[in-house]
Scaffold this motif. Structure first.
Motif, PDB file in Angstrom:
ATOM      1  N   ALA A 178      -5.008 -66.018  10.278  1.00  0.00           N
ATOM      2  CA  ALA A 178      -5.658 -65.190   9.953  1.00  0.00           C
ATOM      3  C   ALA A 178      -5.675 -63.520  11.252  1.00  0.00           C
ATOM      4  CB  ALA A 178      -7.266 -65.779  11.233  1.00  0.00           C
ATOM      5  N   GLY A 179      -4.058 -63.694  10.880  1.00  0.00           N
ATOM      6  CA  GLY A 179      -3.545 -63.020  11.437  1.00  0.00           C
ATOM      7  C   GLY A 179      -3.253 -62.621  12.856  1.00  0.00           C
ATOM      8  N   ASP A 241      -4.312 -63.137  21.645  1.00  0.00           N
ATOM      9  CA  ASP A 241      -5.524 -62.532  21.376  1.00  0.00           C
ATOM     10  C   ASP A 241      -6.133 -63.952  20.374  1.00  0.00           C
ATOM     11  OD1 ASP A 241      -4.204 -62.886  18.909  1.00  0.00           O
ATOM     12  OD2 ASP A 241      -4.284 -61.036  17.868  1.00  0.00           O
ATOM     13  N   ALA A 242      -5.448 -65.101  20.279  1.00  0.00           N
ATOM     14  CA  ALA A 242      -6.082 -66.703  19.708  1.00  0.00           C
ATOM     15  C   ALA A 242      -5.609 -67.509  21.283  1.00  0.00           C
ATOM     16  CB  ALA A 242      -4.656 -66.632  18.840  1.00  0.00           C
ATOM     17  N   LEU A 243      -6.816 -68.141  21.301  1.00  0.00           N
ATOM     18  CA  LEU A 243      -6.615 -69.738  22.412  1.00  0.00           C
ATOM     19  C   LEU A 243      -6.734 -70.574  21.286  1.00  0.00           C
ATOM     20  CD1 LEU A 243      -6.216 -70.122  25.443  1.00  0.00           C
ATOM     21  CD2 LEU A 243      -8.942 -69.795  25.981  1.00  0.00           C
ATOM     22  N   VAL A 270     -10.297 -61.992  21.103  1.00  0.00           N
ATOM     23  CA  VAL A 270     -10.006 -63.188  21.205  1.00  0.00           C
ATOM     24  C   VAL A 270     -10.782 -64.109  20.239  1.00  0.00           C
ATOM     25  CG1 VAL A 270      -9.123 -64.834  22.468  1.00  0.00           C
ATOM     26  CG2 VAL A 270      -9.623 -62.862  23.413  1.00  0.00           C
ATOM     27  N   SER A 271     -10.180 -65.183  19.561  1.00  0.00           N
ATOM     28  CA  SER A 271     -10.426 -66.461  18.710  1.00  0.00           C
ATOM     29  C   SER A 271     -10.175 -67.347  18.991  1.00  0.00           C
ATOM     30  CB  SER A 271      -9.856 -66.441  17.248  1.00  0.00           C
ATOM     31  OG  SER A 271      -9.991 -65.351  16.283  1.00  0.00           O
ATOM     32  N   VAL A 272     -11.263 -67.909  19.661  1.00  0.00           N
ATOM     33  CA  VAL A 272     -10.528 -69.777  20.655  1.00  0.00           C
ATOM     34  C   VAL A 272     -11.801 -70.735  19.733  1.00  0.00           C
ATOM     35  CG1 VAL A 272     -12.585 -70.726  22.164  1.00  0.00           C
ATOM     36  CG2 VAL A 272     -12.233 -68.230  22.656  1.00  0.00           C
ATOM     37  N   GLU A 336      -8.013 -64.328   5.742  1.00  0.00           N
ATOM     38  CA  GLU A 336      -9.103 -62.851   4.425  1.00  0.00           C
ATOM     39  C   GLU A 336      -8.965 -63.937   3.360  1.00  0.00           C
ATOM     40  OE1 GLU A 336      -7.088 -59.341   3.602  1.00  0.00           O
ATOM     41  OE2 GLU A 336      -6.705 -58.533   5.664  1.00  0.00           O
ATOM     42  N   ASP A 337      -8.336 -64.976   3.070  1.00  0.00           N
ATOM     43  CA  ASP A 337      -9.191 -66.219   1.859  1.00  0.00           C
ATOM     44  C   ASP A 337      -9.637 -67.437   2.455  1.00  0.00           C
ATOM     45  OD1 ASP A 337      -7.379 -66.784   3.138  1.00  0.00           O
ATOM     46  OD2 ASP A 337      -5.810 -67.590   1.587  1.00  0.00           O
TER      47      ASP A 337
END
Length: 340
Positions: A178-179, A241-243, A270-272, A336-337
């Protein structure tokens, strides 16, 4: 004047069957025709007869009781799993005695003494580890033990777990795709095999993708401690930015802090991702992407394995590692995909 106790002989006489037939009707798993069972149950109801389970256990050497040890019920996963375990064991004619232990297992000796005093037929340790000394004590007492949602490096102990390693790897791969490049992990209690394996899978998954580090705080599978861990990790501009939280309970705590104290957006800022897929994970308030523990399958495998150990003492211990799929919801950014 008190009533005389109704005996199985009284029931047999009224039903027109032998005492052994009455005994078979009230023994789970015993062979008896439906016609005989109906006659016996009608007679028993008419006379107000109740079989003496404790007396029968002295004769058969089986108490039909299972000791279930659990360390803490704050995490939604355990009340749900315990209910399923109790129902599944009751369907097999067993009664469940629940014993509480501390999460750190420092009172497990005392708890085990209590359990063995009840002459249980088997023990399920949920969220509790077992030392080799305690394993030996149970073996000496002839009582089979099975670990539920815990494992240990002892081939002599049966265990049923999810594939925590692979679950952690899936989280790393998903977040990277997801980057995300700045990762955080809120760890659970470090004495738990579930914590160790989930974090190891996460770490190995990131390393395989060329990411060699992540920020780490410990939440001990506890809501308030996980809130503190999230505050320490995110109350600055260069936060991850990701947890990945080692269970849903701590993921909920982190999301509450991120959104309502720190004014951050999930998943915008933030993605969790959590682990367990407890019922609130699907609630709109959290909509949590998480790794699912398949509680029904875990319970089914636990009951089948324990009953086999009870029926066939001396069988080789079994370790079952069950698939743990990633359940994608709205708390983490999508690659993205990603095919929705």
């Amino acid at each position: 004047m008190g009533h005389e106790k109704v005996t199985s002989s009284d029931v047999a006489r009224l039903a027109g069957v032998s005492r052994s037939a009455v005994s078979r009707v009230f023994t789970p798993g015993a062979s008896v025709s439906s016609k005989t069972a109906e006659k016996v149950r009608e007679a028993a109801e008419k006379l107000g007869y109740r079989p003496n389970v404790l007396a029968r256990s002295l004769i058969t050497g089986r108490s039909r009781m299972i000791g279930l040890v659990v360390a803490y019920l704050e995490n939604y996963f355990y009340p749900e799993a315990l209910e399923k375990l109790s129902n599944a064991l009751q369907a097999e004619g067993y009664h469940v005695l629940v014993f509480m232990a501390s999460q750190t297992s420092d009172n497990i000796d005392q708890v085990l003494d209590e359990i063995l005093d009840y002459q249980v037929d088997g023990i399920i340790m949920a969220s509790v580890a077992l030392s080799s000394e305690l394993t030996a004590r149970c073996q000496a007492a002839g009582v089979p033990v099975l670990l539920f949602n815990r494992s240990q490096d002892d081939a002599a102990v049966s265990a049923v777990t999810s594939d925590n390693l692979e679950g952690g790897r899936q989280v790393a791969q998903f977040l990277h795709a997801a980057g995300h490049r700045r990762f955080g992990h809120i760890a659970g209690w470090e004495g738990a095999s579930t914590q160790r394996d989930r974090e190891r899978g996460f770490f190995e998954g990131l390393r395989a993708l060329g990411i060699n580090g992540y920020e780490r705080q410990v939440g001990n599978f506890h809501y308030e401690q996980a809130c503190d861990a999230a505050r320490r990790m995110f109350d600055r501009s260069d936060h991850p930015d990701a947890l990945f939280a080692a269970n849903d309970h701590m993921a909920f705590a982190a999301m509450d802090v991120l959104r309502f104290e720190l004014g951050l957006s999930v998943p915008g800022d933030v993605s969790v991702i959590g682990f367990d897929d407890v019922p609130p994970a699907a609630w709109p308030a959290y909509d949590l992407t998480t790794v699912r523990q398949r509680a029904n399958l875990m319970v089914e495998r636990t009951v089948a394995t324990l009953l086999k150990m009870i029926e066939r003492p001396g069988e080789t211990a079994e370790q079952h590692v069950l698939p743990a799929p990633l359940i994608v919801r709205g708390s983490a950014r999508l690659p993205e995909d990603w095919d929705t």
